[in-house]
Write a protein that holds these residues in place. Structure first.
Motif, PDB file in Angstrom:
ATOM      1  N   THR A 185      -7.741   2.983  -0.681  1.00 26.00           N
ATOM      2  CA  THR A 185      -7.090   3.087   0.752  1.00 26.00           C
ATOM      3  C   THR A 185      -6.599   1.750   1.278  1.00 26.00           C
ATOM      4  N   LYS A 192      -3.239   1.023  -0.392  1.00 24.71           N
ATOM      5  CA  LYS A 192      -2.208   1.733   0.305  1.00 24.71           C
ATOM      6  C   LYS A 192      -1.450   1.047   1.539  1.00 24.71           C
ATOM      7  N   MET A 193      -2.762   0.690   2.323  1.00 28.09           N
ATOM      8  CA  MET A 193      -2.268  -0.117   3.587  1.00 28.09           C
ATOM      9  C   MET A 193      -1.564  -1.428   3.505  1.00 28.09           C
ATOM     10  N   LYS A 250       0.334  -2.210   0.756  1.00 23.32           N
ATOM     11  CA  LYS A 250       1.569  -1.886   0.309  1.00 23.32           C
ATOM     12  C   LYS A 250       2.535  -1.385   1.351  1.00 23.32           C
ATOM     13  N   MET A 251       1.826  -0.702   2.522  1.00 24.28           N
ATOM     14  CA  MET A 251       2.801  -0.305   3.691  1.00 24.28           C
ATOM     15  C   MET A 251       3.253  -1.460   4.506  1.00 24.28           C
ATOM     16  N   GLY A 252       2.433  -2.497   4.606  1.00 27.17           N
ATOM     17  CA  GLY A 252       2.880  -3.788   5.061  1.00 27.17           C
ATOM     18  C   GLY A 252       2.899  -3.641   6.742  1.00 27.17           C
ATOM     19  N   LYS A 253       2.019  -2.652   7.594  1.00 29.70           N
ATOM     20  CA  LYS A 253       2.253  -2.469   8.677  1.00 29.70           C
ATOM     21  C   LYS A 253       0.994  -3.185   9.301  1.00 29.70           C
TER      22      LYS A 253
END
Length: 211
Positions: free
Chosen positions: A173, A176-177, A179-182
């Motif tokens: 998890t 993924k977070m 990689k999203m870079g938000k």
């Protein structure tokens, strides 16, 4: 008579499903052992079943009998039924009641000492002092300690496995977070409590290398 009895420390009516499966297996083994065929016209002979649950927790308002139809089908008239009598701690002076008291003492010692050998030895000492299973515990103390410690080992293995699965899930998890870079690592750490901040930094470095 076919007597099936199971003890449980946590209340769950799912035990009725286990009893159903145990009963079917027990009858299957009985018919094989007595060389009786279910495919012949002659009616087989089968022992009468008696089903019991020993509950080592507090009774509260729990029932004395549980049934498959009542617990899972709202009391409907179903085509198969399983009923089990539930045995709780009582004032009766018998070995089953002593076993229930032993389990309650054991649970209390686990809360005080954790899942340790001290919890086991203290349980045995207290029960011997209270004349609970005293004769058995006095003659089989080493065996009891060994068996109970092995149960600890099994439970510890399962807990460790569950933690490993949880950590691996949270790691995916977090990946993924990242990689999203938000979100910042501080914000991600709030969502994945099993991962330390240092572990998140290492994971971030790995993700950046693969990018």
């Amino acid at each position: 008579m076919l007597l099936l009895l199971e003890a449980q420390s946590s209340w769950t009516v799912n035990i009725l499903i286990r009893i159903l499966l145990y009963l079917a297996q027990s009858y299957h083994e009985y018919f094989e052992r007595t060389s009786q065929s279910l495919y012949k016209s002659k009616k087989v002979k089968m022992p009468k079943p008696e089903l019991y649950v020993i509950y080592t927790g507090n009774k509260g308002r729990k029932p004395d009998t549980i049934s498959l139809s009542q617990e899972f089908f709202g009391g409907a008239d179903i085509d198969i039924e399983i009923k089990a009598k539930v045995i709780y701690e009582s004032d009766k002076d018998n070995i089953i009641n002593e076993y229930i008291v032993f389990c309650k003492v054991f649970n209390k010692q686990i809360k005080e000492h954790g899942m340790t050998k001290q919890a086991v030895t203290e349980t045995i000492r207290i029960c011997k002092d209270r004349n609970i299973l005293k004769q058995y515990l006095s003659s089989k103390e080493v065996e009891v300690v060994t068996i109970m410690m092995s149960l600890f080992d099994d439970e510890q293995i399962m807990r460790t496995y569950a933690k490993d699965i949880e950590k691996e899930t949270e790691r995916k998890t977090a990946e993924k977070m990242i990689k999203m870079g938000k979100l910042s690592l501080e914000e991600i750490s709030l969502c994945v409590p099993t991962l330390s901040f240092d572990e998140l930094k290492e994971l971030e470095a790995e993700v950046m290398q693969l990018a």
